[in-house]
Design a protein around this motif. Structure first.
Motif, PDB file in Angstrom:
ATOM      1  N   LEU A 169      55.186  40.558  34.928  1.00  0.00           N
ATOM      2  CA  LEU A 169      54.484  39.397  35.456  1.00  0.00           C
ATOM      3  C   LEU A 169      53.140  39.213  34.759  1.00  0.00           C
ATOM      4  CD1 LEU A 169      55.224  39.789  39.274  1.00  0.00           C
ATOM      5  CD2 LEU A 169      56.114  38.023  37.749  1.00  0.00           C
ATOM      6  N   ASN A 170      52.447  40.311  34.524  1.00  0.00           N
ATOM      7  CA  ASN A 170      51.154  40.223  33.858  1.00  0.00           C
ATOM      8  C   ASN A 170      51.298  39.711  32.434  1.00  0.00           C
ATOM      9  OD1 ASN A 170      48.219  40.838  33.684  1.00  0.00           O
ATOM     10  ND2 ASN A 170      48.907  42.306  32.150  1.00  0.00           N
ATOM     11  N   GLN A 171      52.338  40.177  31.750  1.00  0.00           N
ATOM     12  CA  GLN A 171      52.563  39.729  30.382  1.00  0.00           C
ATOM     13  C   GLN A 171      52.896  38.241  30.330  1.00  0.00           C
ATOM     14  OE1 GLN A 171      55.767  41.761  28.394  1.00  0.00           O
ATOM     15  NE2 GLN A 171      55.226  40.969  26.376  1.00  0.00           N
ATOM     16  N   GLN A 172      53.661  37.772  31.312  1.00  0.00           N
ATOM     17  CA  GLN A 172      54.096  36.379  31.300  1.00  0.00           C
ATOM     18  C   GLN A 172      53.031  35.409  31.797  1.00  0.00           C
ATOM     19  OE1 GLN A 172      57.778  35.749  33.376  1.00  0.00           O
ATOM     20  NE2 GLN A 172      57.876  33.571  32.892  1.00  0.00           N
ATOM     21  N   TYR A 173      52.245  35.826  32.796  1.00  0.00           N
ATOM     22  CA  TYR A 173      51.335  34.884  33.435  1.00  0.00           C
ATOM     23  C   TYR A 173      49.854  35.281  33.400  1.00  0.00           C
ATOM     24  CZ  TYR A 173      55.676  33.207  35.616  1.00  0.00           C
ATOM     25  OH  TYR A 173      56.929  32.718  35.850  1.00  0.00           O
ATOM     26  N   GLY A 174      49.588  36.558  33.243  1.00  0.00           N
ATOM     27  CA  GLY A 174      48.222  37.042  33.437  1.00  0.00           C
ATOM     28  C   GLY A 174      47.194  36.532  32.458  1.00  0.00           C
ATOM     29  N   HIS A 175      47.629  36.108  31.292  1.00  0.00           N
ATOM     30  CA  HIS A 175      46.674  35.693  30.263  1.00  0.00           C
ATOM     31  C   HIS A 175      46.711  34.191  29.994  1.00  0.00           C
ATOM     32  CE1 HIS A 175      46.046  39.947  29.570  1.00  0.00           C
ATOM     33  NE2 HIS A 175      47.358  40.098  29.455  1.00  0.00           N
ATOM     34  N   GLN A 176      47.337  33.470  30.880  1.00  0.00           N
ATOM     35  CA  GLN A 176      47.366  32.020  30.725  1.00  0.00           C
ATOM     36  C   GLN A 176      46.112  31.396  31.333  1.00  0.00           C
ATOM     37  OE1 GLN A 176      50.994  29.917  31.460  1.00  0.00           O
ATOM     38  NE2 GLN A 176      52.279  31.726  31.226  1.00  0.00           N
ATOM     39  N   LYS A 177      45.993  30.102  31.193  1.00  0.00           N
ATOM     40  CA  LYS A 177      44.824  29.392  31.698  1.00  0.00           C
ATOM     41  C   LYS A 177      44.629  29.677  33.192  1.00  0.00           C
ATOM     42  CE  LYS A 177      43.353  24.736  32.923  1.00  0.00           C
ATOM     43  NZ  LYS A 177      43.795  23.328  33.037  1.00  0.00           N
ATOM     44  N   SER A 200      43.732  39.227  46.963  1.00  0.00           N
ATOM     45  CA  SER A 200      43.218  38.539  45.779  1.00  0.00           C
ATOM     46  C   SER A 200      43.842  39.082  44.497  1.00  0.00           C
ATOM     47  CB  SER A 200      41.690  38.686  45.716  1.00  0.00           C
ATOM     48  OG  SER A 200      41.138  37.901  44.694  1.00  0.00           O
ATOM     49  N   GLN A 201      44.163  40.387  44.500  1.00  0.00           N
ATOM     50  CA  GLN A 201      44.737  41.019  43.310  1.00  0.00           C
ATOM     51  C   GLN A 201      46.108  40.446  42.960  1.00  0.00           C
ATOM     52  OE1 GLN A 201      43.584  42.459  46.005  1.00  0.00           O
ATOM     53  NE2 GLN A 201      41.911  43.825  45.435  1.00  0.00           N
ATOM     54  N   VAL A 202      46.848  40.008  43.962  1.00  0.00           N
ATOM     55  CA  VAL A 202      48.170  39.425  43.711  1.00  0.00           C
ATOM     56  C   VAL A 202      48.015  38.117  42.938  1.00  0.00           C
ATOM     57  CG1 VAL A 202      50.261  38.501  44.776  1.00  0.00           C
ATOM     58  CG2 VAL A 202      49.111  40.491  45.785  1.00  0.00           C
ATOM     59  N   PHE A 203      47.061  37.305  43.350  1.00  0.00           N
ATOM     60  CA  PHE A 203      46.814  36.037  42.661  1.00  0.00           C
ATOM     61  C   PHE A 203      46.270  36.281  41.252  1.00  0.00           C
ATOM     62  CE2 PHE A 203      46.721  34.918  47.136  1.00  0.00           C
ATOM     63  CZ  PHE A 203      47.374  33.701  47.167  1.00  0.00           C
ATOM     64  N   ALA A 204      45.400  37.279  41.109  1.00  0.00           N
ATOM     65  CA  ALA A 204      44.820  37.588  39.805  1.00  0.00           C
ATOM     66  C   ALA A 204      45.888  37.989  38.800  1.00  0.00           C
ATOM     67  CB  ALA A 204      43.778  38.696  39.943  1.00  0.00           C
ATOM     68  N   LEU A 205      46.919  38.690  39.261  1.00  0.00           N
ATOM     69  CA  LEU A 205      48.026  39.077  38.393  1.00  0.00           C
ATOM     70  C   LEU A 205      48.663  37.860  37.748  1.00  0.00           C
ATOM     71  CD1 LEU A 205      50.029  41.344  37.446  1.00  0.00           C
ATOM     72  CD2 LEU A 205      51.361  40.833  39.500  1.00  0.00           C
ATOM     73  N   CYS A 206      48.649  36.746  38.486  1.00  0.00           N
ATOM     74  CA  CYS A 206      49.286  35.512  38.012  1.00  0.00           C
ATOM     75  C   CYS A 206      48.310  34.565  37.320  1.00  0.00           C
ATOM     76  CB  CYS A 206      49.914  34.792  39.201  1.00  0.00           C
ATOM     77  SG  CYS A 206      51.129  35.769  40.109  1.00  0.00           S
ATOM     78  N   GLY A 207      47.075  34.982  37.136  1.00  0.00           N
ATOM     79  CA  GLY A 207      46.092  34.115  36.508  1.00  0.00           C
ATOM     80  C   GLY A 207      45.373  33.208  37.475  1.00  0.00           C
ATOM     81  N   GLY A 208      45.393  33.543  38.776  1.00  0.00           N
ATOM     82  CA  GLY A 208      44.677  32.755  39.767  1.00  0.00           C
ATOM     83  C   GLY A 208      43.202  33.100  39.790  1.00  0.00           C
ATOM     84  N   GLU A 209      42.375  32.096  40.025  1.00  0.00           N
ATOM     85  CA  GLU A 209      40.918  32.268  40.085  1.00  0.00           C
ATOM     86  C   GLU A 209      40.444  31.892  41.488  1.00  0.00           C
ATOM     87  OE1 GLU A 209      37.554  29.681  38.128  1.00  0.00           O
ATOM     88  OE2 GLU A 209      38.297  31.118  36.623  1.00  0.00           O
ATOM     89  N   ASN A 210      40.052  32.880  42.244  1.00  0.00           N
ATOM     90  CA  ASN A 210      39.645  32.715  43.640  1.00  0.00           C
ATOM     91  C   ASN A 210      38.324  31.954  43.722  1.00  0.00           C
ATOM     92  OD1 ASN A 210      38.917  33.011  46.317  1.00  0.00           O
ATOM     93  ND2 ASN A 210      39.138  35.228  46.364  1.00  0.00           N
ATOM     94  N   ILE A 211      38.305  30.828  44.445  1.00  0.00           N
ATOM     95  CA  ILE A 211      37.071  30.035  44.510  1.00  0.00           C
ATOM     96  C   ILE A 211      35.998  30.713  45.365  1.00  0.00           C
ATOM     97  CG2 ILE A 211      38.275  27.847  44.129  1.00  0.00           C
ATOM     98  CD1 ILE A 211      37.905  27.251  47.144  1.00  0.00           C
ATOM     99  N   PHE A 212      36.379  31.724  46.128  1.00  0.00           N
ATOM    100  CA  PHE A 212      35.396  32.491  46.909  1.00  0.00           C
ATOM    101  C   PHE A 212      35.319  33.938  46.421  1.00  0.00           C
ATOM    102  CE2 PHE A 212      36.314  29.012  49.897  1.00  0.00           C
ATOM    103  CZ  PHE A 212      35.018  28.608  50.175  1.00  0.00           C
ATOM    104  N   ALA A 213      35.591  34.125  45.132  1.00  0.00           N
ATOM    105  CA  ALA A 213      35.574  35.468  44.559  1.00  0.00           C
ATOM    106  C   ALA A 213      34.215  36.140  44.698  1.00  0.00           C
ATOM    107  CB  ALA A 213      35.969  35.410  43.087  1.00  0.00           C
ATOM    108  N   ASP A 214      33.143  35.346  44.701  1.00  0.00           N
ATOM    109  CA  ASP A 214      31.794  35.911  44.731  1.00  0.00           C
ATOM    110  C   ASP A 214      31.279  36.159  46.142  1.00  0.00           C
ATOM    111  OD1 ASP A 214      31.608  33.281  45.487  1.00  0.00           O
ATOM    112  OD2 ASP A 214      29.889  32.796  44.202  1.00  0.00           O
TER     113      ASP A 214
END
Length: 302
Positions: A169-177, A200-214
């Motif tokens: 999953l990381n190879q396929q999605y983790g480095h996309q936009k 949050s880590q599950v979304f990050a694996l797929c290239g998700g950017e949490n809007i409340f990450a900070d």
């Protein structure tokens, strides 16, 4: 009496995976527990699980036949439903646990009451503390639990399969936009999660950017205005066993023009147990979420 409080606690139970101490003494690390398990010549035969995720991990690690009791909401795999219940969000049934004479207790570090856990330890009951706050830690937990099994093959294979799927999953999605998303945890109050908090880590694996990450708070209460200002491209929430909730996102309809996630119908619901519990099934949620975030990317190629 606040009738909503038990519901909030029930929602957050599989999420609040924070490190705590017992009687001011730091709890064992995963490495230390692994060494303890390997050093013991007596494999446990009577195991009690005090959290839904530890019950699920135990079965995945091949310990299911040794489980004699579990916590409320321990509902997977189906065999777990037959286990006696000795814990819930209010605490644990200490006297009943002692009467069952377990030789190993699987505890939720940060979720089970420290005072009662300390009593169990003082009485000589071995405790495995679980707090997998990353995807890698799930595989590590499986291997550690496998050292308590008569044969660790099941646990080691489960850990290997988990790492392999995660890598794919990381190879396929983790480095996309990256795709900006909002994880909607509850509506009244409206809550979310920080970048360091599960899942949050599950979304990050797929290239998700949490809007409340900070967020400095693990599971912050947020306002609609804060969400709108951060302009998520997708909004996620979870659903129970009854299936998706048709009204889960109705609160955002008045802001359809301001939120591309609403305007473009990038509103997704994932099965709660898959996403909120740090167990092998988290990758089932990840597989869904990765595809959904990819849909958003294709809709917004730039």
């Amino acid at each position: 009496m606040n009738l909503f409080r038990p519901l909030v606690i029930a929602l957050l139970m599989p999420l609040l995976l924070v490190v705590t101490t017992v009687d001011g003494k730091a709890a064992q690390t995963a490495d230390a527990q692994t060494k303890d398990a390997q050093a013991s010549s007596n494999k446990p035969q009577r195991i009690i699980s005090l959290a839904p995720h530890t019950t699920e991990l135990a079965y995945a690690a091949g310990l299911g036949s040794k489980l004699i009791a579990a916590s409320d909401y321990s509902d997977y795999p189906p065999q777990a439903l037959a286990l006696e219940r000795v814990a819930n969000y209010r605490g644990i049934k200490l006297e009943r646990i002692l009467a069952l004479k377990p030789d190993l207790v699987l505890a939720w570090q940060g979720g089970n009451p420290p005072r009662e856990m300390a009593k169990l330890e003082q009485l000589g009951i071995r405790i495995f503390y679980s707090h997998p706050t990353t995807l890698d830690a799930i595989a590590d937990s499986l291997e550690t639990l496998g050292t308590f099994a008569d044969d660790p093959t099941t646990a080691n294979q489960a850990a290997s399969d988990f790492r392999q799927t995660m890598a794919q999953l990381n190879q396929q999605y983790g480095h996309q936009k990256p795709v900006r998303y909002f994880y909607q945890l509850g509506i009244s109050p409206l809550m979310s999660m920080s970048g360091d908090s599960w899942p949050s880590q599950v979304f990050a694996l797929c290239g998700g950017e949490n809007i409340f990450a900070d967020s400095p708070v693990a599971y912050p209460q947020v306002s609609k205005e804060q969400v709108i200002v951060r302009r998520p491209e997708a909004i996620f929430t979870t659903h129970g066993s009854a299936g998706p909730d048709a009204n889960a996102f109705t609160l955002w309809l008045p802001w359809r023009e301001q939120l591309s996630a609403v305007r473009d119908q990038h509103l997704y619901q994932t099965q709660a147990d898959w996403l909120n519990r740090p167990t092998p099934r988290a990758l089932l949620a990840a597989q869904e979420i990765c595809k959904q975030l990819d849909e958003v990317r294709k809709h917004h190629p730039q």
